[in-house]
Each structure stands twice: as structure tokens, then as C-alpha cells.
Design a protein around this motif. Structure first.
Motif, PDB file in Angstrom:
ATOM      1  N   ASP A 256     -22.515 -28.703   9.160  1.00  0.00           N
ATOM      2  CA  ASP A 256     -23.070 -27.914  10.268  1.00  0.00           C
ATOM      3  C   ASP A 256     -22.635 -26.456  10.169  1.00  0.00           C
ATOM      4  OD1 ASP A 256     -24.448 -29.906  11.617  1.00  0.00           O
ATOM      5  OD2 ASP A 256     -22.949 -30.134  13.229  1.00  0.00           O
TER       6      ASP A 256
ATOM      7  N   THR B  56     -19.028 -23.042   7.597  1.00  0.00           N
ATOM      8  CA  THR B  56     -19.643 -24.352   7.464  1.00  0.00           C
ATOM      9  C   THR B  56     -18.602 -25.418   7.794  1.00  0.00           C
ATOM     10  OG1 THR B  56     -21.109 -23.525   5.744  1.00  0.00           O
ATOM     11  CG2 THR B  56     -20.836 -25.912   5.874  1.00  0.00           C
TER      12      THR B  56
ATOM     13  N   TRP C 288     -21.614 -24.933  17.433  1.00  0.00           N
ATOM     14  CA  TRP C 288     -22.264 -25.654  16.344  1.00  0.00           C
ATOM     15  C   TRP C 288     -23.587 -26.180  16.906  1.00  0.00           C
ATOM     16  CZ3 TRP C 288     -18.030 -27.120  19.082  1.00  0.00           C
ATOM     17  CH2 TRP C 288     -18.076 -28.325  19.786  1.00  0.00           C
ATOM     18  N   PRO C 289     -24.487 -26.699  16.080  1.00  0.00           N
ATOM     19  CA  PRO C 289     -25.823 -27.042  16.573  1.00  0.00           C
ATOM     20  C   PRO C 289     -25.852 -27.971  17.789  1.00  0.00           C
ATOM     21  CG  PRO C 289     -25.842 -27.029  14.197  1.00  0.00           C
ATOM     22  CD  PRO C 289     -24.405 -26.837  14.621  1.00  0.00           C
TER      23      PRO C 289
ATOM     24  N   THR D 258     -19.284 -34.392  17.885  1.00  0.00           N
ATOM     25  CA  THR D 258     -20.706 -34.117  17.629  1.00  0.00           C
ATOM     26  C   THR D 258     -20.910 -33.166  16.450  1.00  0.00           C
ATOM     27  OG1 THR D 258     -20.839 -32.278  19.199  1.00  0.00           O
ATOM     28  CG2 THR D 258     -21.287 -34.498  20.063  1.00  0.00           C
ATOM     29  N   VAL D 259     -19.811 -32.633  15.893  1.00  0.00           N
ATOM     30  CA  VAL D 259     -19.924 -31.766  14.714  1.00  0.00           C
ATOM     31  C   VAL D 259     -20.161 -32.649  13.494  1.00  0.00           C
ATOM     32  CG1 VAL D 259     -18.764 -30.077  13.238  1.00  0.00           C
ATOM     33  CG2 VAL D 259     -18.356 -30.048  15.717  1.00  0.00           C
ATOM     34  N   ARG D 260     -21.154 -32.297  12.695  1.00  0.00           N
ATOM     35  CA  ARG D 260     -21.464 -33.028  11.469  1.00  0.00           C
ATOM     36  C   ARG D 260     -21.029 -32.209  10.259  1.00  0.00           C
ATOM     37  NH1 ARG D 260     -20.907 -36.578  14.080  1.00  0.00           N
ATOM     38  NH2 ARG D 260     -22.430 -37.569  15.405  1.00  0.00           N
TER      39      ARG D 260
END
Length: 122
Positions: free
Chosen positions: A115, A34, A7-8, A110-112
Motif C-alpha cells: 500500500d 510503501t 493509507w488507502p 487494514t494496511v496491506r
């Protein structure tokens, strides 16, 4: 089998057991989806639609790689969800257990929601 989830803001690997759902997931790799968040759980839709397996569980250890058959989604809890009792990781409903995240599952924090997520063989 090992998979890599990216993920980002980061990535992790997970080790999957030899289960019918894990085999179906492997056949669908690589996949993009997603991320959705639900308390301290990340989940995301997949193109796989397996049946609920014997041994499916609703309360799991943080870092469990689970498959939510009701939503055709991979579920990655790293702490309590809105329906947890205390510090447990309680999934929305019983899920197929596929394996475990390698290392610290809290990296999933940290995954939103929203994302982009990519899953591939490690």
C-alpha cells in the motif's frame, strides 16, 4: 508533535515525543513510502537515517511508534510479529521509541503489503 499516517483503507494520528529521531523525522515531512507488513506490524522506509538512541527497545507495547535504524524505517506494531513470544510485540531488532498511536492501533490491520503510505504533520 502529532503526525498523520494515511493509507488507502484508512488513517490514524500518533503523538511523538521530543527525541532526536522524531526531530529528524519531522524535518523530512511530508513523506510518501510503501507499506510492508511483518506479522502484526506495519513498517515503511523513510529518508531519515538516525543512530540508535539510548533506551532503544525490541519488545514494545502495541501502538508504539518506533524507528528501525537497521532499515531506516518507521515501525508500527499492533500485535505479535513472527519472532514474538506469546502476545508480545517484538520488533526485528532494538528500535528508537518515538511515541504512540492515538486510539486503537488495530486500525493498522487494514494496511496491506505494498500500500502507498503518506506521513505528514497532523
Amino acid at each position: 508533535m502529532q503526525i498523520r499516517i494515511s493509507w488507502p483503507a484508512g488513517h490514524l494520528t500518533a503523538t511523538l515525543e521530543d527525541t532526536p529521531t522524531a526531530t529528524a523525522l519531522e524535518a523530512a515531512l511530508p513523506l510518501a513510502s510503501t507499506a510492508r507488513t511483518w506479522g502484526e506490524e506495519v513498517y515503511f522506509a523513510t529518508p531519515v537515517s538516525p543512530a540508535l538512541e539510548p533506551g532503544a527497545q525490541q519488545v514494545v507495547e502495541p501502538g508504539t511508534v518506533a524507528f528501525w535504524t537497521d532499515g531506516d524505517a518507521l515501525a508500527l506494531p499492533y500485535g505479535p510479529t513472527p519472532i514474538s513470544r506469546g502476545d508480545e510485540s517484538r520488533l526485528a531488532s532494538p528500535c528508537n521509541i518515538l511515541g504512540r498511536v492515538d486510539g486503537d492501533p488495530r486500525r493498522l490491520a487494514t494496511v496491506r503489503d505494498g500500500d502507498p503510505v503518506r506521513v505528514e504533520r497532523a
